[in-house]
Design a protein around this motif. Structure first.
Motif, PDB file in Angstrom:
ATOM      1  N   SER A 131       0.864  -1.171   0.000  1.00 29.07           N
ATOM      2  CA  SER A 131       0.000   0.000   0.000  1.00 29.07           C
ATOM      3  C   SER A 131       0.904   1.225   0.000  1.00 29.07           C
ATOM      4  O   SER A 131       1.877   1.280   0.739  1.00 29.07           O
ATOM      5  CB  SER A 131      -0.904   0.002   1.215  1.00 29.07           C
ATOM      6  N   ASP A 132       0.601   2.140  -0.865  1.00 32.05           N
ATOM      7  CA  ASP A 132       1.358   3.375  -0.940  1.00 32.05           C
ATOM      8  C   ASP A 132       0.361   4.471  -1.282  1.00 32.05           C
ATOM      9  O   ASP A 132      -0.062   4.573  -2.433  1.00 32.05           O
ATOM     10  CB  ASP A 132       2.446   3.249  -2.013  1.00 32.05           C
ATOM     11  N   PRO A 133      -0.060   5.236  -0.276  1.00 32.45           N
ATOM     12  CA  PRO A 133      -1.128   6.207  -0.508  1.00 32.45           C
ATOM     13  C   PRO A 133      -0.789   7.162  -1.659  1.00 32.45           C
ATOM     14  O   PRO A 133      -1.665   7.571  -2.416  1.00 32.45           O
ATOM     15  CB  PRO A 133      -1.229   6.964   0.816  1.00 32.45           C
ATOM     16  N   GLY A 134       0.502   7.525  -1.814  1.00 28.93           N
ATOM     17  CA  GLY A 134       0.875   8.466  -2.865  1.00 28.93           C
ATOM     18  C   GLY A 134       0.816   7.852  -4.249  1.00 28.93           C
ATOM     19  O   GLY A 134       0.078   8.294  -5.126  1.00 28.93           O
ATOM     20  N   ALA A 135       1.573   6.768  -4.426  1.00 24.14           N
ATOM     21  CA  ALA A 135       1.768   6.235  -5.772  1.00 24.14           C
ATOM     22  C   ALA A 135       0.781   5.129  -6.134  1.00 24.14           C
ATOM     23  O   ALA A 135       0.761   4.663  -7.258  1.00 24.14           O
ATOM     24  CB  ALA A 135       3.193   5.722  -5.905  1.00 24.14           C
ATOM     25  N   GLY A 136      -0.041   4.712  -5.203  1.00 26.17           N
ATOM     26  CA  GLY A 136      -0.975   3.627  -5.502  1.00 26.17           C
ATOM     27  C   GLY A 136      -0.385   2.285  -5.122  1.00 26.17           C
ATOM     28  O   GLY A 136       0.828   2.099  -5.149  1.00 26.17           O
ATOM     29  N   GLY A 137      -1.267   1.366  -4.734  1.00 26.71           N
ATOM     30  CA  GLY A 137      -0.789   0.069  -4.268  1.00 26.71           C
ATOM     31  C   GLY A 137      -0.785  -0.972  -5.370  1.00 26.71           C
ATOM     32  O   GLY A 137      -1.257  -0.728  -6.473  1.00 26.71           O
ATOM     33  N   PHE A 138      -0.238  -2.129  -5.068  1.00 23.21           N
ATOM     34  CA  PHE A 138      -0.285  -3.244  -6.006  1.00 23.21           C
ATOM     35  C   PHE A 138      -0.175  -4.526  -5.210  1.00 23.21           C
ATOM     36  O   PHE A 138       0.083  -4.500  -4.000  1.00 23.21           O
ATOM     37  CB  PHE A 138       0.836  -3.138  -7.042  1.00 23.21           C
ATOM     38  N   GLU A 139      -0.372  -5.628  -5.911  1.00 27.15           N
ATOM     39  CA  GLU A 139      -0.378  -6.919  -5.229  1.00 27.15           C
ATOM     40  C   GLU A 139       0.583  -7.875  -5.913  1.00 27.15           C
ATOM     41  O   GLU A 139       0.716  -7.859  -7.137  1.00 27.15           O
ATOM     42  CB  GLU A 139      -1.806  -7.484  -5.291  1.00 27.15           C
ATOM     43  N   ALA A 226       7.681   0.521  -9.488  1.00 23.88           N
ATOM     44  CA  ALA A 226       7.022   1.257 -10.569  1.00 23.88           C
ATOM     45  C   ALA A 226       6.496   0.288 -11.626  1.00 23.88           C
ATOM     46  O   ALA A 226       5.387   0.443 -12.138  1.00 23.88           O
ATOM     47  CB  ALA A 226       8.003   2.250 -11.194  1.00 23.88           C
ATOM     48  N   LEU A 227       7.319  -0.724 -11.927  1.00 22.03           N
ATOM     49  CA  LEU A 227       6.887  -1.726 -12.917  1.00 22.03           C
ATOM     50  C   LEU A 227       5.661  -2.484 -12.398  1.00 22.03           C
ATOM     51  O   LEU A 227       4.700  -2.720 -13.138  1.00 22.03           O
ATOM     52  CB  LEU A 227       8.032  -2.705 -13.191  1.00 22.03           C
ATOM     53  N   GLN A 228       5.682  -2.844 -11.112  1.00 19.64           N
ATOM     54  CA  GLN A 228       4.569  -3.591 -10.541  1.00 19.64           C
ATOM     55  C   GLN A 228       3.270  -2.787 -10.554  1.00 19.64           C
ATOM     56  O   GLN A 228       2.191  -3.337 -10.693  1.00 19.64           O
ATOM     57  CB  GLN A 228       4.877  -4.013  -9.095  1.00 19.64           C
ATOM     58  N   ARG A 229       3.425  -1.464 -10.379  1.00 23.27           N
ATOM     59  CA  ARG A 229       2.236  -0.614 -10.345  1.00 23.27           C
ATOM     60  C   ARG A 229       1.571  -0.536 -11.728  1.00 23.27           C
ATOM     61  O   ARG A 229       0.373  -0.350 -11.836  1.00 23.27           O
ATOM     62  CB  ARG A 229       2.631   0.801  -9.904  1.00 23.27           C
TER      63      ARG A 229
END
Lengths: 329, 196
Positions: A131-139, A226-229
Protein backbone atom coordinates in the motif's frame (compact mmCIF):
# COMPACT_ATOMS: atom_id res chain seq x y z
CA UNK A 1 36.61 -46.51 9.16
CA UNK A 2 32.92 -47.37 8.91
CA UNK A 3 32.32 -46.21 12.44
CA UNK A 4 33.95 -42.86 11.74
CA UNK A 5 31.78 -42.44 8.71
CA UNK A 6 28.69 -43.12 10.81
CA UNK A 7 29.82 -40.77 13.54
CA UNK A 8 30.46 -37.98 11.06
CA UNK A 9 26.96 -38.25 9.58
CA UNK A 10 25.45 -35.73 12.04
CA UNK A 11 27.99 -33.24 10.71
CA UNK A 12 26.01 -33.29 7.48
CA UNK A 13 23.26 -31.45 9.33
CA UNK A 14 25.66 -28.55 9.71
CA UNK A 15 25.71 -28.23 5.93
CA UNK A 16 22.17 -26.83 6.31
CA UNK A 17 23.58 -23.83 8.16
CA UNK A 18 25.10 -22.41 4.99
CA UNK A 19 22.15 -21.31 2.90
CA UNK A 20 19.76 -18.52 2.11
CA UNK A 21 17.59 -19.76 4.96
CA UNK A 22 19.47 -19.98 8.23
CA UNK A 23 18.93 -18.48 11.65
CA UNK A 24 22.70 -18.45 12.11
CA UNK A 25 23.39 -16.34 9.04
CA UNK A 26 21.85 -13.11 10.19
CA UNK A 27 21.30 -10.07 7.99
CA UNK A 28 18.81 -8.04 9.95
CA UNK A 29 18.63 -6.53 13.43
CA UNK A 30 15.97 -8.89 14.83
CA UNK A 31 17.72 -11.95 13.46
CA UNK A 32 21.02 -10.67 14.88
CA UNK A 33 19.57 -10.34 18.38
CA UNK A 34 18.17 -13.87 18.12
CA UNK A 35 21.42 -15.20 16.65
CA UNK A 36 23.39 -13.70 19.55
CA UNK A 37 20.99 -15.34 21.98
CA UNK A 38 21.38 -18.71 20.27
CA UNK A 39 25.18 -18.45 20.50
CA UNK A 40 25.02 -17.30 24.13
CA UNK A 41 22.80 -20.22 25.16
CA UNK A 42 24.82 -22.73 23.15
CA UNK A 43 28.10 -21.36 24.54
CA UNK A 44 26.94 -21.42 28.17
CA UNK A 45 25.46 -24.89 27.77
CA UNK A 46 28.66 -26.20 26.17
CA UNK A 47 30.88 -24.78 28.93
CA UNK A 48 28.60 -26.26 31.61
CA UNK A 49 28.57 -29.63 29.88
CA UNK A 50 32.37 -29.67 29.66
CA UNK A 51 32.67 -28.69 33.33
CA UNK A 52 30.24 -31.40 34.41
CA UNK A 53 32.14 -34.04 32.44
CA UNK A 54 35.42 -32.78 33.88
CA UNK A 55 34.13 -32.88 37.46
CA UNK A 56 32.79 -36.38 36.89
CA UNK A 57 36.17 -37.59 35.59
CA UNK A 58 37.96 -36.03 38.58
CA UNK A 59 35.47 -37.67 40.94
CA UNK A 60 36.02 -41.06 39.30
CA UNK A 61 39.78 -40.70 39.53
CA UNK A 62 39.58 -39.80 43.21
CA UNK A 63 37.07 -42.54 44.10
CA UNK A 64 39.60 -45.10 45.54
CA UNK A 65 41.15 -42.44 47.77
CA UNK A 66 37.87 -41.83 49.64
CA UNK A 67 36.56 -45.39 49.53
CA UNK A 68 36.77 -45.90 53.28
CA UNK A 69 35.11 -42.58 54.14
CA UNK A 70 32.00 -42.52 56.38
CA UNK A 71 28.76 -40.83 55.36
CA UNK A 72 28.93 -37.86 57.76
CA UNK A 73 32.50 -37.23 56.77
CA UNK A 74 31.62 -37.22 53.08
CA UNK A 75 28.63 -34.91 53.59
CA UNK A 76 30.81 -32.43 55.41
CA UNK A 77 33.38 -32.48 52.61
CA UNK A 78 30.75 -32.11 49.86
CA UNK A 79 28.76 -29.32 51.49
CA UNK A 80 30.71 -26.35 50.07
CA UNK A 81 30.74 -27.96 46.60
CA UNK A 82 26.98 -28.49 46.57
CA UNK A 83 26.30 -24.97 47.85
CA UNK A 84 28.59 -23.52 45.17
CA UNK A 85 26.85 -25.57 42.45
CA UNK A 86 23.37 -24.45 43.57
CA UNK A 87 24.43 -20.79 43.61
CA UNK A 88 26.08 -21.14 40.19
CA UNK A 89 22.92 -22.73 38.77
CA UNK A 90 20.73 -19.95 40.15
CA UNK A 91 23.06 -17.29 38.77
CA UNK A 92 23.30 -18.90 35.31
CA UNK A 93 19.55 -19.50 34.96
CA UNK A 94 18.81 -15.95 36.10
CA UNK A 95 21.45 -14.59 33.72
CA UNK A 96 20.01 -16.47 30.74
CA UNK A 97 16.49 -15.38 31.68
CA UNK A 98 17.58 -11.75 31.78
CA UNK A 99 19.41 -12.10 28.43
CA UNK A 100 16.30 -13.69 26.91
CA UNK A 101 14.13 -10.89 28.31
CA UNK A 102 16.31 -8.18 26.78
CA UNK A 103 16.39 -9.96 23.42
CA UNK A 104 12.60 -10.26 23.36
CA UNK A 105 12.30 -6.59 24.27
CA UNK A 106 14.77 -5.56 21.57
CA UNK A 107 13.03 -7.45 18.77
CA UNK A 108 9.55 -6.44 19.90
CA UNK A 109 10.27 -2.72 19.95
CA UNK A 110 8.01 -0.83 17.54
CA UNK A 111 10.12 0.87 14.91
CA UNK A 112 9.41 3.52 12.34
CA UNK A 113 9.01 1.99 8.90
CA UNK A 114 9.27 3.41 5.38
CA UNK A 115 6.95 0.86 3.86
CA UNK A 116 3.75 -0.94 4.89
CA UNK A 117 3.02 -4.32 3.39
CA UNK A 118 0.08 -6.55 4.23
CA UNK A 119 1.06 -10.20 4.20
CA UNK A 120 -1.86 -12.56 3.86
CA UNK A 121 -1.30 -16.26 4.33
CA UNK A 122 -3.38 -18.20 1.83
CA UNK A 123 -3.74 -21.93 1.41
CA UNK A 124 -0.92 -22.37 0.34
CA UNK A 125 0.83 -19.30 -0.90
CA UNK A 126 1.77 -15.82 0.30
CA UNK A 127 -0.15 -12.76 -0.81
CA UNK A 128 1.64 -9.42 -0.50
CA UNK A 129 -0.35 -6.20 -0.70
CA UNK A 130 1.82 -3.10 -1.08
CA UNK A 131 0.00 0.00 0.00
CA UNK A 132 1.36 3.38 -0.94
CA UNK A 133 -1.13 6.21 -0.51
CA UNK A 134 0.88 8.47 -2.87
CA UNK A 135 1.77 6.24 -5.77
CA UNK A 136 -0.97 3.63 -5.50
CA UNK A 137 -0.79 0.07 -4.27
CA UNK A 138 -0.28 -3.24 -6.01
CA UNK A 139 -0.38 -6.92 -5.23
CA UNK A 140 2.11 -9.70 -5.73
CA UNK A 141 2.70 -13.25 -4.49
CA UNK A 142 5.45 -15.30 -2.88
CA UNK A 143 8.14 -12.73 -3.63
CA UNK A 144 8.59 -9.86 -1.24
CA UNK A 145 10.79 -7.08 -2.59
CA UNK A 146 12.13 -4.64 0.00
CA UNK A 147 14.66 -1.80 -0.11
CA UNK A 148 17.96 -2.61 1.58
CA UNK A 149 18.66 -1.04 4.95
CA UNK A 150 15.14 0.32 5.38
CA UNK A 151 12.73 -0.95 8.01
CA UNK A 152 9.60 -2.46 6.47
CA UNK A 153 6.44 -3.05 8.46
CA UNK A 154 4.59 -6.27 7.67
CA UNK A 155 0.98 -6.63 8.72
CA UNK A 156 0.36 -10.34 9.01
CA UNK A 157 -3.17 -11.57 8.36
CA UNK A 158 -4.90 -14.77 7.43
CA UNK A 159 -8.41 -15.41 6.15
CA UNK A 160 -8.81 -19.00 7.37
CA UNK A 161 -6.05 -20.96 9.10
CA UNK A 162 -2.97 -20.07 11.14
CA UNK A 163 0.32 -19.73 9.29
CA UNK A 164 3.67 -18.47 10.52
CA UNK A 165 5.94 -16.08 8.67
CA UNK A 166 9.55 -17.10 9.09
CA UNK A 167 12.51 -15.69 7.24
CA UNK A 168 15.27 -16.85 9.62
CA UNK A 169 18.00 -14.57 8.25
CA UNK A 170 15.90 -11.47 8.88
CA UNK A 171 13.65 -12.07 11.88
CA UNK A 172 12.07 -14.61 14.17
CA UNK A 173 8.77 -16.33 13.55
CA UNK A 174 5.49 -14.48 13.75
CA UNK A 175 2.11 -16.18 13.37
CA UNK A 176 -0.62 -15.09 10.96
CA UNK A 177 -3.84 -15.53 12.89
CA UNK A 178 -7.34 -15.27 11.38
CA UNK A 179 -9.23 -12.30 12.76
CA UNK A 180 -6.26 -10.30 13.94
CA UNK A 181 -3.29 -8.42 12.58
CA UNK A 182 0.20 -9.12 13.87
CA UNK A 183 2.92 -6.62 13.08
CA UNK A 184 6.50 -7.59 12.29
CA UNK A 185 9.15 -5.08 11.28
CA UNK A 186 12.02 -6.43 9.23
CA UNK A 187 15.16 -4.84 7.84
CA UNK A 188 17.61 -6.44 5.46
CA UNK A 189 21.10 -5.00 5.88
CA UNK A 190 22.61 -6.56 2.80
CA UNK A 191 21.20 -6.99 -0.71
CA UNK A 192 20.29 -10.56 -1.45
CA UNK A 193 17.62 -13.23 -1.62
CA UNK A 194 16.42 -14.59 1.71
CA UNK A 195 14.30 -17.69 1.70
CA UNK A 196 11.53 -18.11 4.21
CA UNK A 197 8.68 -20.51 4.73
CA UNK A 198 5.53 -21.18 6.64
CA UNK A 199 6.47 -22.37 10.10
CA UNK A 200 3.07 -23.41 11.42
CA UNK A 201 1.36 -26.49 10.05
CA UNK A 202 -1.46 -25.13 7.95
CA UNK A 203 -2.71 -28.01 5.85
CA UNK A 204 -1.66 -30.56 3.30
CA UNK A 205 0.64 -28.26 1.32
CA UNK A 206 2.30 -26.60 4.31
CA UNK A 207 5.62 -27.96 3.08
CA UNK A 208 5.25 -26.18 -0.26
CA UNK A 209 4.65 -22.74 1.11
CA UNK A 210 7.91 -20.90 0.82
CA UNK A 211 8.61 -17.28 0.04
CA UNK A 212 11.58 -15.21 -1.00
CA UNK A 213 12.49 -11.82 0.40
CA UNK A 214 14.47 -9.94 -2.20
CA UNK A 215 16.39 -7.01 -0.76
CA UNK A 216 17.56 -4.52 -3.37
CA UNK A 217 19.19 -1.07 -3.34
CA UNK A 218 16.59 1.69 -3.12
CA UNK A 219 16.75 2.75 -6.81
CA UNK A 220 16.36 -0.84 -7.97
CA UNK A 221 13.47 -1.38 -5.58
CA UNK A 222 11.75 1.80 -6.80
CA UNK A 223 12.12 0.67 -10.41
CA UNK A 224 10.62 -2.71 -9.51
CA UNK A 225 7.73 -1.08 -7.65
CA UNK A 226 7.02 1.26 -10.57
CA UNK A 227 6.89 -1.73 -12.92
CA UNK A 228 4.57 -3.59 -10.54
CA UNK A 229 2.24 -0.61 -10.34
CA UNK A 230 1.84 -0.53 -14.13
CA UNK A 231 -0.85 -2.58 -15.84
CA UNK A 232 0.10 -5.65 -17.85
CA UNK A 233 1.29 -4.90 -21.37
CA UNK A 234 -0.42 -6.48 -24.37
CA UNK A 235 2.12 -9.01 -25.69
CA UNK A 236 3.45 -8.60 -29.26
CA UNK A 237 4.31 -12.28 -29.64
CA UNK A 238 1.56 -14.09 -31.59
CA UNK A 239 1.51 -17.12 -29.26
CA UNK A 240 1.29 -14.98 -26.15
CA UNK A 241 -1.44 -12.86 -27.69
CA UNK A 242 -3.47 -15.96 -28.46
CA UNK A 243 -2.78 -17.12 -24.89
CA UNK A 244 -4.27 -13.90 -23.58
CA UNK A 245 -7.53 -14.65 -25.38
CA UNK A 246 -7.54 -18.20 -24.01
CA UNK A 247 -6.79 -16.94 -20.50
CA UNK A 248 -9.72 -14.52 -20.61
CA UNK A 249 -12.21 -17.00 -22.05
CA UNK A 250 -11.40 -19.88 -19.68
CA UNK A 251 -12.14 -20.09 -15.94
CA UNK A 252 -8.62 -18.68 -15.23
CA UNK A 253 -9.95 -15.14 -15.15
CA UNK A 254 -12.53 -15.98 -12.47
CA UNK A 255 -9.83 -16.42 -9.83
CA UNK A 256 -6.83 -14.45 -11.11
CA UNK A 257 -6.31 -10.77 -11.77
CA UNK A 258 -4.27 -9.41 -14.64
CA UNK A 259 -4.52 -5.64 -14.36
CA UNK A 260 -5.25 -4.07 -17.72
CA UNK A 261 -7.58 -6.90 -18.77
CA UNK A 262 -11.06 -8.04 -17.74
CA UNK A 263 -9.50 -10.68 -15.49
CA UNK A 264 -10.40 -9.48 -12.01
CA UNK A 265 -10.61 -12.65 -9.91
CA UNK A 266 -9.58 -12.16 -6.31
CA UNK A 267 -9.10 -15.64 -4.94
CA UNK A 268 -5.90 -16.70 -6.72
CA UNK A 269 -2.55 -14.92 -6.91
CA UNK A 270 -2.38 -11.68 -8.91
CA UNK A 271 -0.74 -12.54 -12.24
CA UNK A 272 -0.22 -9.02 -13.60
CA UNK A 273 3.58 -9.47 -13.50
CA UNK A 274 3.87 -13.19 -12.87
CA UNK A 275 6.57 -13.59 -15.54
CA UNK A 276 8.95 -11.53 -13.42
CA UNK A 277 8.86 -13.89 -10.44
CA UNK A 278 11.51 -16.54 -9.90
CA UNK A 279 9.24 -19.41 -8.90
CA UNK A 280 5.59 -20.39 -9.12
CA UNK A 281 3.23 -22.10 -6.69
CA UNK A 282 5.08 -20.73 -3.62
CA UNK A 283 8.52 -21.98 -4.57
CA UNK A 284 7.34 -25.34 -5.88
CA UNK A 285 8.48 -24.96 -9.49
CA UNK A 286 10.95 -22.73 -11.31
CA UNK A 287 9.18 -20.08 -13.30
CA UNK A 288 10.07 -21.16 -16.81
CA UNK A 289 7.69 -21.65 -19.69
CA UNK A 290 7.95 -25.41 -19.16
CA UNK A 291 7.38 -25.13 -15.40
CA UNK A 292 4.37 -22.93 -16.01
CA UNK A 293 2.96 -25.39 -18.54
CA UNK A 294 3.46 -28.30 -16.14
CA UNK A 295 1.68 -26.39 -13.40
CA UNK A 296 -1.29 -25.32 -15.53
CA UNK A 297 -1.65 -28.72 -17.17
CA UNK A 298 -2.14 -30.51 -13.87
CA UNK A 299 -1.80 -28.49 -10.66
CA UNK A 300 -3.14 -31.34 -8.52
CA UNK A 301 -0.28 -33.63 -9.42
CA UNK A 302 2.40 -31.01 -8.84
CA UNK A 303 0.94 -29.82 -5.54
CA UNK A 304 -1.89 -32.16 -4.46
CA UNK A 305 -4.75 -30.55 -2.58
CA UNK A 306 -4.05 -26.96 -3.57
CA UNK A 307 -7.01 -24.86 -4.63
CA UNK A 308 -6.21 -24.47 -8.30
CA UNK A 309 -8.41 -26.77 -10.39
CA UNK A 310 -7.42 -28.61 -13.50
CA UNK A 311 -8.74 -26.56 -16.39
CA UNK A 312 -9.05 -28.71 -19.47
CA UNK A 313 -7.02 -27.15 -22.27
CA UNK A 314 -6.08 -28.27 -25.75
CA UNK A 315 -2.29 -28.73 -26.18
CA UNK A 316 -2.21 -25.67 -28.40
CA UNK A 317 -4.03 -23.58 -25.78
CA UNK A 318 -1.67 -24.77 -23.03
CA UNK A 319 1.33 -23.68 -25.09
CA UNK A 320 -0.23 -20.29 -25.79
CA UNK A 321 -1.27 -19.66 -22.21
CA UNK A 322 2.22 -20.54 -20.92
CA UNK A 323 3.70 -18.13 -23.43
CA UNK A 324 1.31 -15.45 -22.20
CA UNK A 325 2.24 -16.05 -18.55
CA UNK A 326 5.92 -15.83 -19.47
CA UNK A 327 5.33 -12.54 -21.30
CA UNK A 328 3.82 -10.89 -18.19
CA UNK A 329 7.13 -9.49 -16.95
CA UNK B 1 -9.55 -62.45 44.06
CA UNK B 2 -12.94 -60.89 43.37
CA UNK B 3 -11.36 -57.60 42.42
CA UNK B 4 -9.15 -59.30 39.86
CA UNK B 5 -12.13 -61.13 38.40
CA UNK B 6 -14.13 -57.91 38.23
CA UNK B 7 -11.27 -56.25 36.40
CA UNK B 8 -11.07 -59.09 33.90
CA UNK B 9 -14.80 -58.92 33.20
CA UNK B 10 -14.59 -55.15 32.81
CA UNK B 11 -11.70 -55.59 30.40
CA UNK B 12 -13.54 -58.20 28.34
CA UNK B 13 -16.59 -55.96 28.11
CA UNK B 14 -14.76 -52.73 27.31
CA UNK B 15 -11.96 -54.02 25.09
CA UNK B 16 -14.16 -54.80 22.05
CA UNK B 17 -15.61 -51.30 22.16
CA UNK B 18 -12.18 -49.72 22.40
CA UNK B 19 -10.81 -51.88 19.59
CA UNK B 20 -13.81 -51.20 17.35
CA UNK B 21 -13.49 -47.49 18.05
CA UNK B 22 -9.80 -47.58 17.23
CA UNK B 23 -10.50 -49.51 14.02
CA UNK B 24 -13.17 -47.00 12.97
CA UNK B 25 -10.83 -44.14 13.73
CA UNK B 26 -8.22 -45.82 11.62
CA UNK B 27 -10.50 -45.85 8.59
CA UNK B 28 -9.94 -42.59 6.84
CA UNK B 29 -12.09 -41.35 4.05
CA UNK B 30 -10.05 -41.66 0.90
CA UNK B 31 -9.52 -38.36 -0.77
CA UNK B 32 -9.13 -37.68 -4.42
CA UNK B 33 -7.83 -34.22 -5.22
CA UNK B 34 -8.25 -34.54 -8.88
CA UNK B 35 -11.06 -35.96 -10.97
CA UNK B 36 -9.53 -37.51 -14.06
CA UNK B 37 -10.20 -35.36 -17.16
CA UNK B 38 -12.04 -38.19 -18.99
CA UNK B 39 -14.46 -38.41 -16.04
CA UNK B 40 -15.16 -34.68 -16.02
CA UNK B 41 -15.62 -34.78 -19.78
CA UNK B 42 -18.17 -37.55 -19.27
CA UNK B 43 -19.91 -35.59 -16.48
CA UNK B 44 -20.41 -32.74 -18.91
CA UNK B 45 -22.78 -34.95 -20.86
CA UNK B 46 -25.29 -35.02 -17.98
CA UNK B 47 -28.53 -33.70 -19.40
CA UNK B 48 -31.55 -31.92 -18.02
CA UNK B 49 -35.07 -32.84 -19.03
CA UNK B 50 -36.48 -30.44 -21.65
CA UNK B 51 -38.61 -28.73 -19.00
CA UNK B 52 -35.39 -27.69 -17.24
CA UNK B 53 -36.09 -29.57 -14.03
CA UNK B 54 -34.71 -32.98 -13.17
CA UNK B 55 -32.62 -35.22 -15.34
CA UNK B 56 -30.04 -37.94 -15.15
CA UNK B 57 -26.37 -37.53 -14.39
CA UNK B 58 -23.92 -39.27 -16.70
CA UNK B 59 -23.44 -42.91 -15.73
CA UNK B 60 -19.89 -42.26 -14.67
CA UNK B 61 -21.31 -40.23 -11.81
CA UNK B 62 -22.75 -43.31 -10.14
CA UNK B 63 -19.80 -45.44 -11.21
CA UNK B 64 -17.47 -43.08 -9.33
CA UNK B 65 -19.62 -43.32 -6.19
CA UNK B 66 -21.47 -39.95 -6.29
CA UNK B 67 -18.49 -38.44 -4.50
CA UNK B 68 -19.72 -34.87 -4.83
CA UNK B 69 -22.64 -35.62 -2.52
CA UNK B 70 -21.01 -38.06 -0.15
CA UNK B 71 -17.41 -37.10 0.29
CA UNK B 72 -16.43 -34.62 3.02
CA UNK B 73 -13.52 -33.27 0.99
CA UNK B 74 -15.67 -32.44 -2.03
CA UNK B 75 -18.34 -30.91 0.21
CA UNK B 76 -15.70 -28.72 1.85
CA UNK B 77 -14.37 -27.63 -1.50
CA UNK B 78 -17.95 -26.83 -2.52
CA UNK B 79 -18.36 -24.76 0.62
CA UNK B 80 -15.21 -22.81 -0.22
CA UNK B 81 -16.43 -22.26 -3.78
CA UNK B 82 -19.78 -20.99 -2.44
CA UNK B 83 -17.86 -18.05 -0.97
CA UNK B 84 -15.25 -17.75 -3.71
CA UNK B 85 -17.75 -17.37 -6.49
CA UNK B 86 -19.89 -14.86 -4.66
CA UNK B 87 -22.99 -16.97 -4.01
CA UNK B 88 -23.63 -15.22 -0.64
CA UNK B 89 -24.22 -11.96 -2.53
CA UNK B 90 -27.66 -13.24 -3.57
CA UNK B 91 -28.27 -16.36 -1.49
CA UNK B 92 -26.80 -15.19 1.81
CA UNK B 93 -25.85 -17.94 4.22
CA UNK B 94 -28.34 -20.20 2.44
CA UNK B 95 -31.46 -18.39 3.59
CA UNK B 96 -31.58 -16.18 0.52
CA UNK B 97 -31.21 -12.46 0.07
CA UNK B 98 -31.97 -11.04 -3.38
CA UNK B 99 -31.99 -14.59 -4.62
CA UNK B 100 -33.99 -17.57 -3.39
CA UNK B 101 -33.30 -19.43 -0.17
CA UNK B 102 -32.10 -23.02 -0.11
CA UNK B 103 -32.93 -23.48 3.52
CA UNK B 104 -36.69 -23.04 3.52
CA UNK B 105 -36.99 -26.42 1.87
CA UNK B 106 -38.40 -25.05 -1.38
CA UNK B 107 -36.43 -25.92 -4.47
CA UNK B 108 -37.59 -23.90 -7.45
CA UNK B 109 -36.01 -26.34 -9.89
CA UNK B 110 -35.93 -29.51 -7.85
CA UNK B 111 -33.53 -30.75 -5.18
CA UNK B 112 -31.58 -33.25 -7.29
CA UNK B 113 -27.95 -32.94 -8.33
CA UNK B 114 -28.56 -32.47 -12.04
CA UNK B 115 -31.05 -29.64 -11.55
CA UNK B 116 -28.75 -27.81 -9.15
CA UNK B 117 -25.72 -28.45 -11.32
CA UNK B 118 -27.59 -27.16 -14.38
CA UNK B 119 -28.72 -24.04 -12.50
CA UNK B 120 -25.08 -23.24 -11.72
CA UNK B 121 -23.71 -24.21 -15.10
CA UNK B 122 -26.31 -22.65 -17.38
CA UNK B 123 -27.94 -20.07 -15.14
CA UNK B 124 -31.68 -19.58 -14.61
CA UNK B 125 -34.16 -16.83 -15.44
CA UNK B 126 -34.50 -13.82 -13.11
CA UNK B 127 -30.84 -13.20 -12.46
CA UNK B 128 -29.02 -16.48 -11.83
CA UNK B 129 -25.87 -16.14 -13.95
CA UNK B 130 -24.23 -19.01 -15.81
CA UNK B 131 -20.91 -20.15 -14.36
CA UNK B 132 -20.00 -22.31 -17.34
CA UNK B 133 -17.05 -20.13 -18.30
CA UNK B 134 -15.95 -19.27 -14.80
CA UNK B 135 -15.76 -22.66 -13.14
CA UNK B 136 -14.46 -26.02 -14.22
CA UNK B 137 -16.84 -28.97 -14.51
CA UNK B 138 -15.38 -30.47 -11.33
CA UNK B 139 -15.95 -27.23 -9.40
CA UNK B 140 -19.54 -26.97 -10.62
CA UNK B 141 -20.28 -30.46 -9.32
CA UNK B 142 -18.54 -29.76 -6.03
CA UNK B 143 -20.55 -26.59 -5.56
CA UNK B 144 -23.79 -28.34 -6.56
CA UNK B 145 -23.10 -31.09 -4.02
CA UNK B 146 -22.62 -28.48 -1.33
CA UNK B 147 -25.71 -26.46 -2.28
CA UNK B 148 -27.74 -29.66 -2.09
CA UNK B 149 -26.64 -30.14 1.54
CA UNK B 150 -27.66 -26.57 2.48
CA UNK B 151 -31.30 -27.46 1.97
CA UNK B 152 -31.04 -31.16 2.78
CA UNK B 153 -33.94 -33.03 4.35
CA UNK B 154 -31.76 -35.92 5.43
CA UNK B 155 -28.92 -35.93 7.91
CA UNK B 156 -25.59 -36.80 6.32
CA UNK B 157 -22.60 -38.69 7.65
CA UNK B 158 -20.16 -36.56 5.68
CA UNK B 159 -19.96 -32.91 6.64
CA UNK B 160 -18.09 -30.02 5.06
CA UNK B 161 -15.64 -28.06 7.18
CA UNK B 162 -17.03 -25.74 9.81
CA UNK B 163 -17.49 -22.03 9.13
CA UNK B 164 -14.52 -19.77 9.74
CA UNK B 165 -16.91 -17.22 11.21
CA UNK B 166 -19.93 -17.55 13.46
CA UNK B 167 -22.51 -20.16 12.41
CA UNK B 168 -25.74 -18.41 11.52
CA UNK B 169 -27.81 -21.48 10.74
CA UNK B 170 -27.88 -25.25 11.42
CA UNK B 171 -24.93 -27.21 10.10
CA UNK B 172 -25.19 -28.72 6.64
CA UNK B 173 -25.15 -32.34 7.81
CA UNK B 174 -28.04 -31.93 10.26
CA UNK B 175 -30.89 -31.85 7.77
CA UNK B 176 -31.23 -28.05 8.05
CA UNK B 177 -34.27 -27.88 5.77
CA UNK B 178 -36.27 -29.98 8.21
CA UNK B 179 -35.40 -27.62 11.05
CA UNK B 180 -36.06 -24.45 9.08
CA UNK B 181 -38.85 -25.63 6.81
CA UNK B 182 -41.35 -22.88 6.13
CA UNK B 183 -44.87 -23.78 5.12
CA UNK B 184 -45.31 -20.82 2.83
CA UNK B 185 -48.66 -19.92 1.25
CA UNK B 186 -51.05 -22.85 1.26
CA UNK B 187 -52.84 -23.55 -2.00
CA UNK B 188 -56.45 -24.52 -2.65
CA UNK B 189 -55.95 -28.14 -1.69
CA UNK B 190 -54.80 -27.88 1.90
CA UNK B 191 -54.70 -31.62 2.35
CA UNK B 192 -51.98 -31.75 -0.30
CA UNK B 193 -49.98 -29.00 1.34
CA UNK B 194 -46.24 -29.42 1.48
CA UNK B 195 -44.61 -31.35 4.26
CA UNK B 196 -40.92 -32.02 4.40
Amino acid sequence: MKRWLLLSLPLLILAGCQSSQSALETHGPSARHLGDLIWLFSGVATVIWLLVVLVMLVALARLPKHAAEGRAERDARMKPVVIAAVIATAVIVTGLTVASYFTTRAIGEPREAVLDITVRGQQWWWQFLYSDPGAGGFETANELHVPVGKPVRLRLESPDVIHSFWVPSLAGKMDLIPGRTNVLTIRADRPGVYRGQCAEFCGIQHGHMSLFVIAEPVEKYEAWAALQRSAAAVPDDADALAGRTVFLSKPCAACHTVRGTEAKGKTGPDLTHVGGRGTIAAGTLDNTRGGMAAWIADPQTVKPGNNMPLVTLAPEELRQISAYMESLK
Amino acid sequence: MNAVKGRTVLFVVIAPFVLTGAALGWLRESRSYRTAPPVTAELETSRLLPIGIGGAPAEVYFASGSVYEKDAYNLSQGKRLYDWFGCPACHGDGRGKNGPSFLDGWWLYGPDMVSIMASIRNGRPHGMPAFRDRMTEEQIWQLAGYVETIGAYKALIAAPSRNDGIHTRPSENRAPAVILFEQGPVGNRREQGPTP
